[in-house]
Design an enzyme around this catalytic site. Structure first.
Site, PDB file in Angstrom:
ATOM      1  N   ARG A  41       5.200  -2.898   0.353  1.00 25.35           N
ATOM      2  CA  ARG A  41       6.320  -3.700  -0.126  1.00 25.35           C
ATOM      3  C   ARG A  41       5.848  -4.972  -0.819  1.00 25.35           C
ATOM      4  O   ARG A  41       5.027  -5.704  -0.270  1.00 25.35           O
ATOM      5  CB  ARG A  41       7.231  -4.053   1.040  1.00 25.35           C
ATOM      6  CG  ARG A  41       8.526  -4.655   0.606  1.00 25.35           C
ATOM      7  CD  ARG A  41       9.450  -4.814   1.795  1.00 25.35           C
ATOM      8  NE  ARG A  41      10.734  -5.236   1.286  1.00 25.35           N
ATOM      9  CZ  ARG A  41      11.838  -4.536   1.406  1.00 25.35           C
ATOM     10  NH1 ARG A  41      11.824  -3.396   2.025  1.00 25.35           N
ATOM     11  NH2 ARG A  41      12.957  -4.989   0.925  1.00 25.35           N
ATOM     12  N   GLY A  46       0.321  -8.743   3.648  1.00 25.20           N
ATOM     13  CA  GLY A  46      -0.811  -7.862   3.355  1.00 25.20           C
ATOM     14  C   GLY A  46      -0.805  -7.384   1.914  1.00 25.20           C
ATOM     15  O   GLY A  46      -1.843  -7.344   1.248  1.00 25.20           O
ATOM     16  N   CYS A  47       0.376  -7.043   1.409  1.00 26.97           N
ATOM     17  CA  CYS A  47       0.487  -6.551   0.032  1.00 26.97           C
ATOM     18  C   CYS A  47       0.174  -7.661  -0.964  1.00 26.97           C
ATOM     19  O   CYS A  47      -0.431  -7.414  -2.007  1.00 26.97           O
ATOM     20  CB  CYS A  47       1.883  -5.984  -0.208  1.00 26.97           C
ATOM     21  SG  CYS A  47       2.231  -4.569   0.868  1.00 26.97           S
ATOM     22  N   THR A  48       0.574  -8.867  -0.647  1.00 27.40           N
ATOM     23  CA  THR A  48       0.284 -10.009  -1.518  1.00 27.40           C
ATOM     24  C   THR A  48      -1.213 -10.260  -1.567  1.00 27.40           C
ATOM     25  O   THR A  48      -1.790 -10.414  -2.652  1.00 27.40           O
ATOM     26  CB  THR A  48       1.037 -11.259  -1.024  1.00 27.40           C
ATOM     27  OG1 THR A  48       2.447 -10.992  -1.069  1.00 27.40           O
ATOM     28  CG2 THR A  48       0.719 -12.474  -1.876  1.00 27.40           C
ATOM     29  N   ALA A  51      -2.915  -7.520  -3.659  1.00 21.22           N
ATOM     30  CA  ALA A  51      -2.647  -7.672  -5.091  1.00 21.22           C
ATOM     31  C   ALA A  51      -3.422  -8.854  -5.674  1.00 21.22           C
ATOM     32  O   ALA A  51      -3.964  -8.771  -6.784  1.00 21.22           O
ATOM     33  CB  ALA A  51      -1.147  -7.843  -5.332  1.00 21.22           C
TER      34      ALA A  51
END
Length: 156
Positions: A41, A46-48, A51
């Protein structure tokens, strides 16, 4: 986790809506290596981090002849907001239909706080210039992951 997909297998084709409008497809990367990474998401911790790490290493991946594409089930406006907020340098694809997520075996049942739900499992695929899968990271731990993928891309 990734079903029939193994190193050496032909990567499933896809065409997805992308950040900033338009579409992005596997065919766009023919003749170049591609890091195709799936994340649960946009704009979650974690995704930030993942990325930002891939964005920070974009030039090094470029020197290794490798492009980067992050894909989640988030809608394009959410991807655009995520990209702008964190000044991301990488392309983001939106798979609200889950077709590409399912083709790569990353749309799976997950469990959190005892509740079961369908979601994206964090996974990365290194696809060679021949559009065959060179390497798969099926359950990604974010810290150090982008560096590990870069090492593999340089070795291809």
């Amino acid at each position: 986790m990734t079903g029939e997909l193994r190193p050496g297998a032909k990567a499933p084709t896809f065409t997805l809506p992308r950040d900033g409008g338009g579409t992005i497809s596997l065919a766009d990367f023919a003749g170049r290596k591609l890091v195709l990474y799936f994340y649960p998401r946009a704009d979650t911790p974690g995704c930030t981090k993942e990325a930002i790490d891939f964005s920070r290493l974009k030039a090094a991946f470029g020197k290794a002849g490798t492009e980067i594409l992050g894909v989640s089930a988030d809608a394009v406006p959410a991807q655009d907001k995520f990209k702008t907020k964190h000044k991301l340098a990488i392309a983001l694809g939106s798979d609200e239909t889950h077709r590409t997520l399912e083709a790569y075996g990353v749309w799976q049942e997950k469990s959190m706080y005892g509740r079961k739900f369908m979601g994206v499992v964090r996974a990365t695929f290194l696809i060679g210039p021949d559009q065959r899968i060179a390497q798969i990271w099926p359950k990604v731990a974010v810290t150090g992951h982008a560096e590990e993928v870069l090492t593999a891309a340089k070795a291809q």
